[in-house]
Design an enzyme around this catalytic site. Sequence first.
Site, PDB file in Angstrom:
ATOM      1  N   HIS A  62     -32.420  49.944 -54.894  1.00  0.00           N
ATOM      2  CA  HIS A  62     -31.144  50.654 -54.809  1.00  0.00           C
ATOM      3  C   HIS A  62     -31.310  52.057 -55.368  1.00  0.00           C
ATOM      4  CE1 HIS A  62     -31.003  49.137 -58.908  1.00  0.00           C
ATOM      5  NE2 HIS A  62     -29.844  49.723 -59.174  1.00  0.00           N
ATOM      6  N   HIS A  64     -29.837  53.870 -57.719  1.00  0.00           N
ATOM      7  CA  HIS A  64     -29.568  54.315 -59.093  1.00  0.00           C
ATOM      8  C   HIS A  64     -30.815  54.994 -59.654  1.00  0.00           C
ATOM      9  CE1 HIS A  64     -25.882  51.546 -59.976  1.00  0.00           C
ATOM     10  NE2 HIS A  64     -25.527  52.733 -59.517  1.00  0.00           N
ATOM     11  N   ASP A  66     -32.469  55.088 -62.422  1.00  0.00           N
ATOM     12  CA  ASP A  66     -33.549  54.402 -63.148  1.00  0.00           C
ATOM     13  C   ASP A  66     -34.462  53.622 -62.200  1.00  0.00           C
ATOM     14  OD1 ASP A  66     -31.248  52.700 -62.869  1.00  0.00           O
ATOM     15  OD2 ASP A  66     -32.043  51.321 -64.381  1.00  0.00           O
ATOM     16  N   HIS A  67     -34.148  53.643 -60.902  1.00  0.00           N
ATOM     17  CA  HIS A  67     -34.994  52.959 -59.912  1.00  0.00           C
ATOM     18  C   HIS A  67     -35.613  53.929 -58.902  1.00  0.00           C
ATOM     19  CE1 HIS A  67     -33.625  48.862 -61.088  1.00  0.00           C
ATOM     20  NE2 HIS A  67     -32.690  49.625 -61.648  1.00  0.00           N
ATOM     21  N   HIS A 139     -23.913  44.506 -56.913  1.00  0.00           N
ATOM     22  CA  HIS A 139     -24.085  45.581 -57.899  1.00  0.00           C
ATOM     23  C   HIS A 139     -23.062  46.660 -57.557  1.00  0.00           C
ATOM     24  CE1 HIS A 139     -26.233  47.505 -61.070  1.00  0.00           C
ATOM     25  NE2 HIS A 139     -26.842  48.419 -60.358  1.00  0.00           N
ATOM     26  N   ASP A 209     -30.974  45.471 -59.197  1.00  0.00           N
ATOM     27  CA  ASP A 209     -29.902  45.151 -60.143  1.00  0.00           C
ATOM     28  C   ASP A 209     -28.861  44.282 -59.432  1.00  0.00           C
ATOM     29  OD1 ASP A 209     -31.326  46.753 -61.810  1.00  0.00           O
ATOM     30  OD2 ASP A 209     -29.790  48.300 -62.061  1.00  0.00           O
ATOM     31  N   HIS A 267     -35.910  44.461 -67.007  1.00  0.00           N
ATOM     32  CA  HIS A 267     -34.755  45.367 -66.994  1.00  0.00           C
ATOM     33  C   HIS A 267     -33.863  45.088 -68.202  1.00  0.00           C
ATOM     34  CE1 HIS A 267     -31.074  47.319 -65.265  1.00  0.00           C
ATOM     35  NE2 HIS A 267     -31.933  48.031 -64.570  1.00  0.00           N
TER      36      HIS A 267
HETATM   37 ZN   LIG Z   1     -31.176  49.590 -63.257  1.00  0.00          ZN
HETATM   38 ZN   LIG Z   2     -28.438  49.811 -60.888  1.00  0.00          ZN
END
Ligand SMILES: [Zn+2]
Ligand SMILES: [Zn+2]
Length: 304
Positions: A62, A64, A66-67, A139, A209, A267
């Site tokens: 996804h 976001h 942090d990914h 999510h 997530d 995570h």
């Molecule tokens: Zn994350």
């Molecule tokens: Zn996320």
Amino acid sequence: MEITFLGTSAGVPTRERNVSALALRPDQSSGWNLFDCGEATQHQIMRSELSLYRLERIFITHLHGDHVYGLFGLLASRGMMMCEAPLSLYGPPGLRELSDTVMRLSELRLPYDLDIIELEPDTTLSLPGVEIKVLTLSHSITSYGYCWIEAQRPGRFDRERARALGLPEGPLYGKLKGGERVFHQGRIIDPAEVLGPTRPGRRIAIAGDNDRPELFGPCGPLDLLVHEATYLQADFDKLPRKFKHTTALQLGKAAEEIGVRHLVATHFSPRYGTPQQMQKIKEEIEIYYTGKLTLAEDFMKIIL
Ligand SMILES: [Zn+2]
Ligand SMILES: [Zn+2]
């Protein structure tokens, strides 16, 4: 098959953990696949045995940060290394717009073909030796889980039998293991003479997530599930604002119900760092889950 964890922290990096990324290298392959690419993933790769020259595919769960915030640095560096092998980039809708925009505004031109494939939810990708089911998770934005389902594998190689047939160790063994016939001392040897019964392929799921781990039910039973366990239940309950993440308690319950042989939790919220806190996460997962459990750490390797 070898899985290397390159980032295991949620949201922000800590001194011990970088943000999400995981490498998967299939059996008998020097090429590898990257799942997610949080910021500084290329630095983590440099500190591991992996090489960007051998990277074949990237799967983004996804969008976001942090990914995905490490993606363009990694793509650019792979280009600066004059790596010309093509690269496939898979992920949810929006990945093309994000990539095209960053590449256009930053004048990023790559010396290799970058094939961007936006995946529709609940589709299946067929790649050599493996099918990948794309699962829609729960999510705050579209988030995917990837179920990596291997084709049937050849049976185990019987060394004793091969020796009894007078076969010398070396390339002939490799060919027979791969299901090829070989010619030796005037006769054809069929792989069936030295291989046991074919074995079912392994089923591995790598989750983005998600606050509903039970969504992996249709993919089960699983040999390995890599899934977030961002919070302990009590801490999650106290959060003034809830984010769509899974707790250790929830993950253990779902993994037990799905039938997971080996569960890897990852995570983790950066609030957890001490061995005592990690022990609490483990114990909370094990309230329901009775299979093999590992809490992921950066640079940890799992061989399947
Ligand atoms: Zn994350
Ligand atoms: Zn996320």
